[in-house]
Design a protein around this motif. Structure first.
Motif, mmCIF file in Angstrom:
data_model
loop_
_atom_site.group_PDB
_atom_site.id
_atom_site.type_symbol
_atom_site.label_atom_id
_atom_site.label_comp_id
_atom_site.label_asym_id
_atom_site.label_seq_id
_atom_site.Cartn_x
_atom_site.Cartn_y
_atom_site.Cartn_z
ATOM 1 N N THR A 154 0.691 -1.315 -0.072
ATOM 2 C CA THR A 154 -0.242 0.222 -0.094
ATOM 3 C C THR A 154 1.091 1.480 0.476
ATOM 4 N N SER A 155 2.213 1.425 1.023
ATOM 5 C CA SER A 155 2.744 2.425 1.043
ATOM 6 C C SER A 155 3.051 2.333 -0.695
ATOM 7 N N LYS A 156 3.543 1.614 -0.969
ATOM 8 C CA LYS A 156 4.437 2.346 -2.300
ATOM 9 C C LYS A 156 3.936 2.447 -3.888
ATOM 10 N N ALA A 157 2.123 1.793 -3.220
ATOM 11 C CA ALA A 157 1.599 2.032 -3.674
ATOM 12 C C ALA A 157 0.881 3.480 -4.627
ATOM 13 N N GLY A 158 0.788 4.241 -3.136
ATOM 14 C CA GLY A 158 0.229 5.645 -2.431
ATOM 15 C C GLY A 158 1.612 6.094 -3.345
ATOM 16 N N LEU A 159 2.790 5.758 -2.761
ATOM 17 C CA LEU A 159 4.013 6.494 -3.512
ATOM 18 C C LEU A 159 3.931 6.641 -5.022
ATOM 19 N N ASP A 160 3.720 6.052 -6.145
ATOM 20 C CA ASP A 160 3.274 6.049 -6.830
ATOM 21 C C ASP A 160 2.278 7.431 -7.551
ATOM 22 N N MET A 161 1.642 7.355 -6.552
ATOM 23 C CA MET A 161 0.647 8.339 -6.879
ATOM 24 C C MET A 161 1.003 9.648 -6.469
ATOM 25 N N LEU A 162 1.309 9.448 -5.360
ATOM 26 C CA LEU A 162 1.949 10.750 -5.611
ATOM 27 C C LEU A 162 2.857 11.013 -5.651
ATOM 28 N N THR A 163 3.370 10.561 -6.457
ATOM 29 C CA THR A 163 4.355 11.016 -7.790
ATOM 30 C C THR A 163 3.842 12.143 -8.870
ATOM 31 N N LYS A 164 2.989 11.582 -9.107
ATOM 32 C CA LYS A 164 1.881 11.698 -10.574
ATOM 33 C C LYS A 164 0.925 13.027 -9.847
ATOM 34 N N THR A 165 0.746 13.170 -8.190
ATOM 35 C CA THR A 165 0.199 14.822 -8.000
ATOM 36 C C THR A 165 1.198 15.610 -8.119
ATOM 37 N N ALA A 167 3.534 15.809 -9.430
ATOM 38 C CA ALA A 167 4.248 16.185 -10.803
ATOM 39 C C ALA A 167 2.923 17.444 -11.277
ATOM 40 N N VAL A 168 1.640 17.228 -10.885
ATOM 41 C CA VAL A 168 1.080 18.176 -11.416
ATOM 42 C C VAL A 168 0.901 19.374 -11.183
ATOM 43 N N GLU A 169 1.224 19.432 -9.919
ATOM 44 C CA GLU A 169 2.027 20.624 -9.397
ATOM 45 C C GLU A 169 2.883 21.367 -9.245
ATOM 46 N N LEU A 170 4.278 20.795 -9.256
ATOM 47 C CA LEU A 170 4.898 21.419 -9.262
ATOM 48 C C LEU A 170 5.941 21.709 -10.477
ATOM 49 N N GLN A 172 4.801 23.874 -13.034
ATOM 50 C CA GLN A 172 5.287 24.717 -13.277
ATOM 51 C C GLN A 172 5.869 26.079 -12.343
ATOM 52 N N HIS A 173 6.901 25.361 -11.743
ATOM 53 C CA HIS A 173 8.057 25.583 -11.123
ATOM 54 C C HIS A 173 9.362 24.850 -11.433
ATOM 55 N N LYS A 174 9.134 23.737 -12.624
ATOM 56 C CA LYS A 174 10.117 23.078 -13.576
ATOM 57 C C LYS A 174 10.622 22.432 -12.895
ATOM 58 N N ILE A 175 9.995 21.575 -11.949
ATOM 59 C CA ILE A 175 9.913 20.636 -10.933
ATOM 60 C C ILE A 175 9.912 19.377 -11.149
ATOM 61 N N ARG A 176 10.440 18.150 -12.616
ATOM 62 C CA ARG A 176 10.010 16.595 -12.255
ATOM 63 C C ARG A 176 10.186 15.903 -11.427
ATOM 64 N N VAL A 177 8.714 15.329 -11.157
ATOM 65 C CA VAL A 177 9.090 14.250 -10.622
ATOM 66 C C VAL A 177 8.729 12.847 -11.370
ATOM 67 N N ASN A 178 9.107 11.958 -10.416
ATOM 68 C CA ASN A 178 8.982 10.372 -11.650
ATOM 69 C C ASN A 178 9.242 9.363 -10.452
ATOM 70 N N SER A 179 8.560 8.302 -10.520
ATOM 71 C CA SER A 179 9.011 7.118 -9.836
ATOM 72 C C SER A 179 9.840 6.052 -10.640
ATOM 73 N N VAL A 180 10.295 5.531 -9.963
ATOM 74 C CA VAL A 180 11.300 4.163 -10.476
ATOM 75 C C VAL A 180 10.920 2.972 -9.202
ATOM 76 N N SER A 181 9.645 1.683 -10.221
ATOM 77 C CA SER A 181 9.797 0.954 -9.539
ATOM 78 C C SER A 181 10.942 -0.823 -9.732
ATOM 79 N N LEU A 182 10.778 -0.897 -8.268
ATOM 80 C CA LEU A 182 11.869 -1.654 -9.126
ATOM 81 C C LEU A 182 11.630 -3.100 -8.314
ATOM 82 N N MET A 240 11.552 15.862 -20.522
ATOM 83 C CA MET A 240 10.779 16.204 -20.482
ATOM 84 C C MET A 240 9.462 14.939 -20.137
ATOM 85 N N MET A 241 10.208 14.018 -18.750
ATOM 86 C CA MET A 241 9.690 13.042 -18.223
ATOM 87 C C MET A 241 9.662 13.522 -17.150
ATOM 88 N N THR A 242 7.904 13.508 -17.298
ATOM 89 C CA THR A 242 7.614 14.045 -15.010
ATOM 90 C C THR A 242 6.145 13.245 -15.587
#
Length: 255
Positions: A154-165, A167-170, A172-182, A240-242
């Motif tokens: 659950t924590s890792k699934a949540g972190l993937d969704m946190l990544t997306k949100t 990315a959407v909010e940040l 505009q500040h040119k901050i990219r946010v991505n996740s890597v699932s291992l 251009m990945m976020t």
């Protein structure tokens, strides 16, 4: 442009840098690529050992479960170019036996701490005005259920969704946010996982079950592959990945 050219002279904060993947990232970035690395861990002995191997590392010793202490420790840092939220714990418990303390520890370390650290670091990035890049290290356990690890999954699934949100909010500040699932990586945490399931005597059976569903055949990911992927996603080579999730598992999730 090579990864060395991408990171030379840049600054990176890595959580969970005392062992395993975080330590490998710190050593590659600091010793090979010439980056300034802020290495965060709750264990001073691990940081001391890392500092001995990688003299340019700047250690930050704090327990991420302590919200206020973490913020205080990070407020004193200079703005960084990049952040890797890598700190995580497993926390094996059958669903019907999950305790409040265990739930809070896993969610606090794997998810809540990423929110806390990212808030402080992103505000510094915004004030500096240079944008930034964040990679949240997640797991295929956030995509495939694992018996007795429901809170971890659950924590890792949540972190993937946190990544997306994020990315959407940040963006505009040119901050990219991505996740890597291992998938499986041989680290102290994975060794602990093996021991919980009967120790080395059962390792072949555990790995055989993973291998049977891994098209590329190897159930254990090479650490270099893990580090290379995280650093590619973190670098401007993927500018251009976020909001994306990159899976490194030998094809396990494809089956």
């Amino acid at each position: 442009m090579s990864l060395e050219e991408q990171f030379k002279g840049r600054s990176v904060l890595i959580t969970g840098a005392g062992k395993g993947i975080g330590r490998a990232l710190a050593i590659r970035l600091g010793n090979t690529y010439g980056a300034t690395v802020y290495a965060l861990s709750r264990t001073q002995e691990d940081l001391d050992a890392l500092k001995e191997e990688c003299p340019h590392v700047k250690p930050v010793c704090v327990n991420l479960l302590d919200w206020n202490a973490t913020r205080e420790a990070l407020q004193g840092l200079d703005p960084v170019d990049c952040l890797i939220n890598n700190a995580a714990i497993g926390g094996m418990q059958p669903f019907l036996e999950i305790t409040s303390d265990a739930f809070d520890e896993v969610i606090g370390t794997n998810l809540k701490a990423a929110v806390n650290v990212s808030q402080v670091i992103c505000k510094k990035m915004i004030d500096a005005g240079n944008g930034g890049s964040i990679v949240n290290v997640t797991s295929i356990a956030g995509k495939r259920s694992l018996a007795n690890y429901s809170v971890f999954c659950t924590s890792k699934a949540g972190l993937d969704m946190l990544t997306k949100t994020m990315a959407v909010e940040l963006g505009q500040h040119k901050i990219r946010v991505n996740s890597v699932s291992l998938g499986c990586v041989w680290t102290p945490a994975f060794e602990k996982f093996v021991n919980l399931f009967g120790g080395p005597a059962n390792l072949d059976a555990i790995l055989a079950s993973v291998k049977a569903r891994t098209p590329l055949g190897d159930p254990i990911l090479p650490m270099d592959d893990v580090v290379n992927t995280i650093l590619f996603v973190l670098s401007n080579a993927s500018s251009m990945m976020t909001g994306e999730n990159v899976i490194v598992d030998g094809g396990f999730c494809a089956t």
